[in-house]
Design a protein around this motif. Structure first.
Motif: not given
Length: 151
Positions: A2-4, A72-73
């Motif tokens: 993901n692009n955090y 977070k994932d």
């Protein structure tokens, strides 16, 4: 992957977020960037950059960003961890120069169930290796309990 945003994956608040971006991560590694400018915390005008010993903290925050992204994932909260120590921190330049964008790469070498981990870390400016180390970190199951027990 993901692009955090970096502020969403490190358990720090401004101004102590030293990194600018999380570029990518896998289950075993991560890569962040930091832009060196007069706005950088620890910027020293007399050096026209940031002293390279700050690289150890860049590495620790890149480890935190990697761990935060994985948390977070999984749908977990980002947790604090502790920099236990570093082995063989080597710098190949005394200063991270103004105007440079540093790539901070971390790769997990070892992890115990207790939360103790060892990472191999490097800092590059383009293709030039500026610093490297092995960083030992500890992320307990309950960080606040750990702090209370060790006060």
């Amino acid at each position: 992957m993901n692009n955090y945003k970096i502020e969403h994956v490190v358990p720090h608040s401004d101004p102590m977020i030293l990194l600018n971006r999380l570029n990518g991560y896998t289950d075993e590694s991560g890569c962040c960037e930091v832009d060196i400018s007069p706005d950088s915390l620890f910027y020293d005008e007399s050096l026209r950059g940031v002293a390279s010993y700050i690289g150890c903290e860049y590495m620790a925050q890149a480890i935190a960003a990697y761990a935060g992204a994985l948390a977070k994932d999984r749908g977990d909260a980002v947790q604090i961890g502790f920099l236990i120590g570093t082995r063989k921190y080597k710098t190949y330049a005394p200063v991270f120069n103004n105007g440079s964008t540093l790539k901070v790469s971390v790769a997990r070498l070892y992890q115990e169930e207790s939360g103790l981990s060892v990472f191999e870390c490097q800092i590059h400016d383009a293709e030039t290796l500026l610093a490297e180390a092995k960083i030992n970190v500890f992320q307990p199951q309950d960080p606040m309990q750990f702090i209370r027990e060790n006060q």
